[in-house]
Design a protein around this motif. Structure first.
Motif, short mmCIF file in Angstrom:
data_model
loop_
_atom_site.label_atom_id
_atom_site.label_comp_id
_atom_site.label_asym_id
_atom_site.label_seq_id
_atom_site.Cartn_x
_atom_site.Cartn_y
_atom_site.Cartn_z
N HIS A 78 4.76 10.67 -4.18
CA HIS A 78 4.70 9.55 -5.11
C HIS A 78 3.68 9.81 -6.22
O HIS A 78 2.70 10.53 -6.03
CB HIS A 78 4.35 8.26 -4.37
N LYS B 39 1.41 1.74 -6.73
CA LYS B 39 0.67 1.32 -5.54
C LYS B 39 0.93 2.21 -4.32
O LYS B 39 0.15 2.20 -3.39
CB LYS B 39 1.03 -0.13 -5.20
N SER B 40 2.05 2.96 -4.32
CA SER B 40 2.39 3.77 -3.17
C SER B 40 1.59 5.07 -3.16
O SER B 40 1.47 5.75 -4.18
CB SER B 40 3.89 4.09 -3.17
N HIS B 41 1.00 5.40 -1.99
CA HIS B 41 0.20 6.61 -1.85
C HIS B 41 0.85 7.62 -0.91
O HIS B 41 0.17 8.48 -0.35
CB HIS B 41 -1.21 6.25 -1.34
N GLY B 42 2.18 7.49 -0.71
CA GLY B 42 2.89 8.40 0.17
C GLY B 42 3.13 9.76 -0.49
O GLY B 42 2.99 9.92 -1.70
N LYS C 252 -6.76 6.36 -1.21
CA LYS C 252 -6.55 5.37 -2.27
C LYS C 252 -7.27 5.78 -3.54
O LYS C 252 -8.40 6.25 -3.50
CB LYS C 252 -7.04 4.00 -1.80
N LYS D 287 12.21 0.08 -3.88
CA LYS D 287 11.29 0.65 -4.88
C LYS D 287 10.01 1.08 -4.18
O LYS D 287 9.33 0.29 -3.54
CB LYS D 287 11.00 -0.38 -5.96
N THR D 288 9.67 2.36 -4.31
CA THR D 288 8.45 2.89 -3.69
C THR D 288 7.34 3.13 -4.70
O THR D 288 6.21 3.44 -4.32
CB THR D 288 8.76 4.22 -2.97
N SER D 289 7.66 3.03 -5.99
CA SER D 289 6.66 3.10 -7.06
C SER D 289 7.30 2.46 -8.28
O SER D 289 8.51 2.19 -8.27
CB SER D 289 6.24 4.56 -7.34
N THR E 41 -0.61 9.39 4.29
CA THR E 41 -0.74 8.96 2.90
C THR E 41 -2.01 9.56 2.32
O THR E 41 -2.95 9.89 3.04
CB THR E 41 -0.81 7.43 2.79
#
Length: 446
Positions: free
Chosen positions: A99, A93-96, A81, A322-324, A78
């Motif tokens: 995204h 919130k997703s940092h993959g 942040k 949901k990933t973002s 990832t």
């Protein structure tokens, strides 16, 4: 080597048990030499085994170390942040990898830097960390005729100099002369205001002078001598008089006549710009003038706003999470579930605000692959007759397709289009990615 040592020991053992062998057996001195030779052979064998064990331990340690690094890499795949800027907010919130994170500034501040950043395969973010800078509404000196500008939150106000009024001090303040001076008919110059007719907001007394017995009357700016009464001034309707002048209309939306002047007005959801003629949209999302709930996202539109909520689709044989805030991805499919593997890999949702009657053709949105696994990318426009009436999909380069507006759209209305990006390897589908674009078309065009 080990077999030779065993043979020597066996020979010594047999001769010690059967002395009758006689001269076929070695003597004591020869036996001691043989034992020393056996000892050397065993020591060499032991040293070889120890070295093999050491080499084996090194290989095991290397394998364990490599496995640990691979596990650490997979668990830490990832991007770092990202923090929300001071006087602003962060969406996502997703940092993959792949995204997006979006940034907004509070009312009265403007964003400097990247509004959106994407996590790349190198585990770094695209763009630059944004900051929120205080927006100085007075930077362009909007106040006219010596007025003083006061910077406020998301707006400004003008303190006008004496004799001027209006939002930007653009209108002179009328000055009335209600005096009577007795003068003879032979006077060369005298100031006088003759008895005026009934006055009101749109009727003012004229200012008259008598020169050598002849009366000359004038009016304040914005008024003209009435045809019926030369001593009264009536308001000039600038909106009607200059409706289609050589420089264009006085107001781009609506002109409102006022006593001695005029003002421009805008439809709901807009404010008059600093030039007093045009209209600018009010960002209800940035100024929190909306009623969207916590599980909804506010999308600013021209003249209003929309509260939208992104829910992942329900498709047979597949599950999406949901990933973002704007993206749903399919959970891994079982190896034997072919129907699952043929469903879309992900869904992305995007919302656009546009004005009515945009000129066409025009690029409205681009879809691109961050990384390509197969040998071919195919872009397709999905949707019904309305989508195909207004849109088409073209390829701009090997990895990018673009949604084109091909005919103007009259607002207010909402248009939806879906762009599918398919990834192929030797004509075998590897993945499908759906991007849903929703366009909110305003009623007015400025």
């Amino acid at each position: 080597m080990f077999a030779s040592a065993v043979n020597l020991i066996a020979l010594v053992y047999v001769c010690s048990l059967h002395p009758a062998f006689g001269q076929d057996c070695p003597n004591r001195q020869e036996i001691q030499g043989m034992l020393k030779q056996v000892q050397k052979l065993l020591s060499a064998h032991e040293a070889s085994c120890l070295q093999s064990l050491r080499n084996l331990r090194k290989k095991i340690n290397l394998l364990q170390s490599g496995t640990g690094k691979q596990t650490a890499k997979s668990t830490n795949s990832t991007c770092p942040k990202l923090d929300a800027p001071i006087n602003g907010r962060k969406l996502g919130k997703s940092h993959g990898v792949g995204h997006e994170v979006h940034f907004l500034c509070d009312p009265g501040y403007e964003i400097v830097g990247s509004e959106s950043r994407v996590c790349q395969e190198s585990l770094t973010w695209t763009g630059q960390q944004p900051t929120c800078r205080d927006f100085n509404e007075c930077a362009s000196s909007p106040c006219l005729n010596g007025g003083t500008c006061v910077d406020e939150v998301n707006q400004f106000s003008c303190v006008c100099a004496k004799g001027w009024a209006g939002e930007t001090c653009q209108s002179p303040v009328p000055t009335f002369f209600i005096t009577t001076t007795n003068t003879s008919a032979g006077s060369t110059l005298a100031a006088s205001t003759l008895p005026a007719a009934t006055t009101g907001a749109y009727v003012r007394p004229s200012r008259c002078t008598i020169v050598q017995g002849t009366t000359h009357c004038t009016c304040e700016p914005g008024y003209t001598i009435s045809g019926r009464d030369s001593y009264s001034c009536t308001d000039i309707d600038e909106c009607e008089l200059f409706h289609n002048g050589p420089a264009g209309k006085l107001c781009l939306h609506k002109c409102v006549n006022t006593p001695g002047g005029y003002r421009c007005s805008c439809p709901a959801g807009y404010n008059v710009t600093r030039d007093g003629r045009s209209c600018k949209d009010i960002d209800e999302c940035a100024t929190r003038q909306n009623n969207c709930t916590n599980d909804q996202m506010c999308v600013n539109t021209y003249g209003g706003f929309q509260c939208v909520r992104v829910d992942c689709p329900k498709i047979p044989h597949a599950t999406y999470v949901k990933t973002s805030p704007m993206r749903c991805e399919r959970t891994p499919c079982p190896l034997d579930n072919k129907a699952c593997s043929q469903t879309p890999t992900s869904f992305s949702y995007h919302y656009l605000a546009v004005v009515s009657n945009l000129s066409a053709p025009r690029v409205m949105f681009r879809v691109s692959a961050l990384r390509q696994l197969g040998d071919t990318l195919r872009f397709t426009l999905l949707g019904g007759r309305q989508a195909r009436r207004h849109f088409t999909v073209q390829r701009s380069d090997r990895q990018t397709g673009q949604l084109m507006l091909v005919s103007p759209v009259q607002g207010p209305t909402t248009l939806e289009a879906e762009v599918e990006m398919s990834e192929l390897e030797r004509r075998v589908q590897l993945g499908r990615y759906i991007t849903k674009i929703t366009m909110f078309v305003s009623q007015y065009e400025f």
